[in-house]
Design an enzyme around this catalytic site. Structure first.
Site, PDB file in Angstrom:
ATOM      1  NE  ARG A 175       1.812  -5.302   8.782  1.00  0.00           N
ATOM      2  CZ  ARG A 175       3.216  -5.897   8.571  1.00  0.00           C
ATOM      3  NH1 ARG A 175       4.298  -4.955   8.747  1.00  0.00           N
ATOM      4  NH2 ARG A 175       3.353  -7.220   8.624  1.00  0.00           N
ATOM      5  CB  SER A 226      -4.214  -9.031   9.544  1.00  0.00           C
ATOM      6  OG  SER A 226      -3.468 -10.445   8.964  1.00  0.00           O
ATOM      7  CD  GLU A 296      -2.275  -5.245   9.477  1.00  0.00           C
ATOM      8  OE1 GLU A 296      -1.739  -6.050  10.391  1.00  0.00           O
ATOM      9  OE2 GLU A 296      -1.912  -5.429   8.514  1.00  0.00           O
TER      10      GLU A 296
HETATM   11  C1  LIG Z   1      -6.567 -10.138   1.239  1.00  0.00           C
HETATM   12  C2  LIG Z   1      -5.517  -8.964   1.823  1.00  0.00           C
HETATM   13  C3  LIG Z   1      -4.506  -9.534   2.222  1.00  0.00           C
HETATM   14  C4  LIG Z   1      -3.437  -8.573   2.946  1.00  0.00           C
HETATM   15  N1  LIG Z   1      -2.072  -8.950   3.217  1.00  0.00           N
HETATM   16  C5  LIG Z   1      -1.409  -7.994   3.703  1.00  0.00           C
HETATM   17  C6  LIG Z   1      -0.166  -8.613   4.030  1.00  0.00           C
HETATM   18  O1  LIG Z   1       0.239  -9.649   3.870  1.00  0.00           O
HETATM   19  N2  LIG Z   1       0.753  -7.513   4.569  1.00  0.00           N
HETATM   20  C7  LIG Z   1       0.369  -6.246   4.903  1.00  0.00           C
HETATM   21  O2  LIG Z   1       1.040  -5.527   5.448  1.00  0.00           O
HETATM   22  N3  LIG Z   1      -0.988  -5.904   4.646  1.00  0.00           N
HETATM   23  C8  LIG Z   1      -1.781  -6.798   3.936  1.00  0.00           C
HETATM   24  N4  LIG Z   1      -3.131  -6.267   3.546  1.00  0.00           N
HETATM   25  C9  LIG Z   1      -3.399  -4.964   3.951  1.00  0.00           C
HETATM   26  C10 LIG Z   1      -3.301  -3.898   2.805  1.00  0.00           C
HETATM   27  O3  LIG Z   1      -3.237  -4.662   1.585  1.00  0.00           O
HETATM   28  C11 LIG Z   1      -1.945  -3.113   2.966  1.00  0.00           C
HETATM   29  O4  LIG Z   1      -2.087  -2.616   4.337  1.00  0.00           O
HETATM   30  C12 LIG Z   1      -1.854  -2.208   2.081  1.00  0.00           C
HETATM   31  O5  LIG Z   1      -0.465  -1.588   2.079  1.00  0.00           O
HETATM   32  C13 LIG Z   1      -2.767  -1.041   1.887  1.00  0.00           C
HETATM   33  O6  LIG Z   1      -2.351  -0.183   0.804  1.00  0.00           O
HETATM   34  P1  LIG Z   1      -3.820   0.649   0.121  1.00  0.00           P
HETATM   35  O7  LIG Z   1      -2.957   1.287  -1.077  1.00  0.00           O
HETATM   36  O8  LIG Z   1      -4.752  -0.490  -0.409  1.00  0.00           O
HETATM   37  O9  LIG Z   1      -4.296   1.598   0.992  1.00  0.00           O
HETATM   38  P2  LIG Z   1      -5.543   2.221   1.569  1.00  0.00           P
HETATM   39  O10 LIG Z   1      -6.095   0.980   2.195  1.00  0.00           O
HETATM   40  O11 LIG Z   1      -6.170   2.826   0.355  1.00  0.00           O
HETATM   41  O12 LIG Z   1      -5.091   3.153   2.753  1.00  0.00           O
HETATM   42  C14 LIG Z   1      -4.789   2.832   3.879  1.00  0.00           C
HETATM   43  C15 LIG Z   1      -4.275   3.942   4.569  1.00  0.00           C
HETATM   44  O13 LIG Z   1      -2.990   4.525   3.956  1.00  0.00           O
HETATM   45  C16 LIG Z   1      -3.275   5.987   3.453  1.00  0.00           C
HETATM   46  N5  LIG Z   1      -2.603   6.137   2.247  1.00  0.00           N
HETATM   47  C17 LIG Z   1      -2.948   5.341   1.050  1.00  0.00           C
HETATM   48  N6  LIG Z   1      -2.051   5.969   0.048  1.00  0.00           N
HETATM   49  C18 LIG Z   1      -1.257   6.804   0.600  1.00  0.00           C
HETATM   50  C19 LIG Z   1      -0.443   7.710   0.067  1.00  0.00           C
HETATM   51  N7  LIG Z   1      -0.059   7.654  -1.029  1.00  0.00           N
HETATM   52  N8  LIG Z   1      -0.118   8.673   0.712  1.00  0.00           N
HETATM   53  C20 LIG Z   1      -0.225   8.824   2.072  1.00  0.00           C
HETATM   54  N9  LIG Z   1      -1.419   8.034   2.559  1.00  0.00           N
HETATM   55  C21 LIG Z   1      -1.871   7.009   1.816  1.00  0.00           C
HETATM   56  C22 LIG Z   1      -4.764   6.115   3.501  1.00  0.00           C
HETATM   57  O14 LIG Z   1      -5.144   7.369   3.655  1.00  0.00           O
HETATM   58  C23 LIG Z   1      -5.054   5.064   4.542  1.00  0.00           C
HETATM   59  O15 LIG Z   1      -4.982   5.659   5.908  1.00  0.00           O
HETATM   60  C24 LIG Z   1      -4.156  -7.336   3.028  1.00  0.00           C
HETATM   61  C25 LIG Z   1      -5.219  -6.958   2.513  1.00  0.00           C
HETATM   62  C26 LIG Z   1      -6.088  -7.693   1.925  1.00  0.00           C
HETATM   63  C27 LIG Z   1      -7.556  -7.297   1.603  1.00  0.00           C
END
Ligand SMILES: Cc1cc2nc3c(=O)[nH]c(=O)nc-3n(C[C@H](O)[C@H](O)[C@H](O)COP(=O)(O)OP(=O)(O)OC[C@H]3O[C@@H](n4cnc5c(N)ncnc54)[C@H](O)[C@@H]3O)c2cc1C
Length: 307
Positions: A175, A226, A296
């Site tokens: 992560r 998580s 996380e």
């Molecule tokens: C039901 C559920 C299940 C999940 N299961 C998993 C799993 O199995 N495995 C896992 O790893 N995660 C899981 N997650 C967490 C999440 O989906 C991941 O971490 C995902 O990769 C976050 O992406 P996001 O676009 O939503 O980022 P955001 O939540 O919008 O942002 C997260 C961080 O990334 C930064 N960021 C986002 N996009 C960019 C970009 N383009 N450039 C630079 N920085 C950026 C943001 O500034 C922030 O700091 C889950 C979440 C939920 C709600």
């Protein structure tokens, strides 16, 4: 948000610029206050121009993907939120590699791979984030991790310059990625599929992974997955259960009785509720097992800030 600055953004950008935008509907926890200004870039040039204008006016800038791993503050964001989900969304296949923009949803990446009969992306089908967010977090689970397929990333530095980094420079760990220490807006990624397969078999694997995950998830849908990282040699959920935190709540935030590693918004939870609950769980787990949990999920921190 100063009207003159918003007018400048609108004058120089060819993409949507909105003001006083509620952020709660734009994150999976469903919490947090509004953004002073929300920019949805349609091109990499929009990203660079927004950075340039924010720097010039000394306005803080935040980067948002699909909002599935963040806690947005209750007071909202007094600055510009650059939301890539719904913006940069191109995806294509060139020379056996998938080229996906930073705002492409993980689900769309998995479906694209399935349509092109290539493997290695079945597990991202059920991740509710974007390609940019997945690289920032080096997203992964029991069925795969971003590091297995990503080969290069194009990103924009705070000064607006565009860079390309190969896998060896991404510093991907559990992560973790270089972007958590060295700011860069991920605008595109190149993925090397693991192989090819019959589309029906790929589809069945996507469905099976999703069904298994959904069977373990809490019934409440407002959450950020998580909350805690897996501590070496332990499972966060088991430590939380052993410390008697299952079902513990603060305001509208609750440690899911079904999946102890999740905190859910049962309705009306605030960011303050979630943060207090996280602190309480950490303290109890530390006291019970001696293990220090780390989160996380990330607090929504500025990409550019001006103290
Ligand atoms: C039901 C559920 C299940 C999940 N299961 C998993 C799993 O199995 N495995 C896992 O790893 N995660 C899981 N997650 C967490 C999440 O989906 C991941 O971490 C995902 O990769 C976050 O992406 P996001 O676009 O939503 O980022 P955001 O939540 O919008 O942002 C997260 C961080 O990334 C930064 N960021 C986002 N996009 C960019 C970009 N383009 N450039 C630079 N920085 C950026 C943001 O500034 C922030 O700091 C889950 C979440 C939920 C709600």
């Amino acid at each position: 948000m100063h009207e003159a600055f918003v007018q400048r953004l609108r004058g120089e950008l060819a993409c949507p610029v909105a003001t006083a935008v509620p952020l709660a509907p734009l994150n999976t926890f469903g919490i947090g206050g509004p953004a002073g200004c929300l920019v949805t870039p349609g091109t990499v040039a929009d990203v660079s121009t927004t950075l340039h204008l924010c720097c010039e006016a000394r306005i803080p800038l935040y980067v948002l993907g699909a909002g599935s791993n963040i806690i947005v503050p209750d007071e909202g964001i007094a600055g510009v939120v650059l939301r890539l989900a719904g913006g940069l969304s191109e995806i294509s296949m060139t020379g056996g590699l998938i080229r996906a923009a930073g705002g492409v949803l993980d689900r769309e990446l998995a479906e694209f791979a399935w349509q092109h009969q290539v493997t290695g992306f079945e597990w991202v089908y059920d991740i509710p984030g974007t390609v940019g967010g997945a690289i920032y977090m080096n997203a992964g689970n029991n069925d795969g991790e971003v590091s297995q397929t990503v080969v290069a990333v194009t990103w924009v530095a705070p000064d607006g310059t565009i860079h390309e980094s190969e896998l060896s420079d991404l510093e991907l760990g559990y992560r973790q990625s270089r972007f958590q220490g060295t700011p860069g807006i991920i605008v595109e990624a190149l993925f090397q599929p693991l192989g090819s397969d019959d589309p029906d078999r790929i589809r069945r694997r996507m469905a099976a992974i999703q069904a298994l995950r959904q069977s373990k998830f809490p019934p409440e849908t407002l959450c950020a997955g998580s909350i805690f990282k897996r501590p070496p040699g332990h499972f966060a959920g088991r430590l939380i259960e052993a410390a008697g935190c299952g079902g513990m709540g603060v305001g509208g935030a609750l440690v899911s009785p079904k999946h102890k590693g999740f905190i859910v918004n049962t309705g009306g939870a605030t960011a303050a509720d979630v943060l207090r609950l996280i602190a309480e769980v950490k303290a109890r787990v530390l006291e019970d097992s001696g293990v220090q949990l780390t989160t996380e999920v990330v607090s929504f921190a500025p990409f550019l800030s001006f103290a």
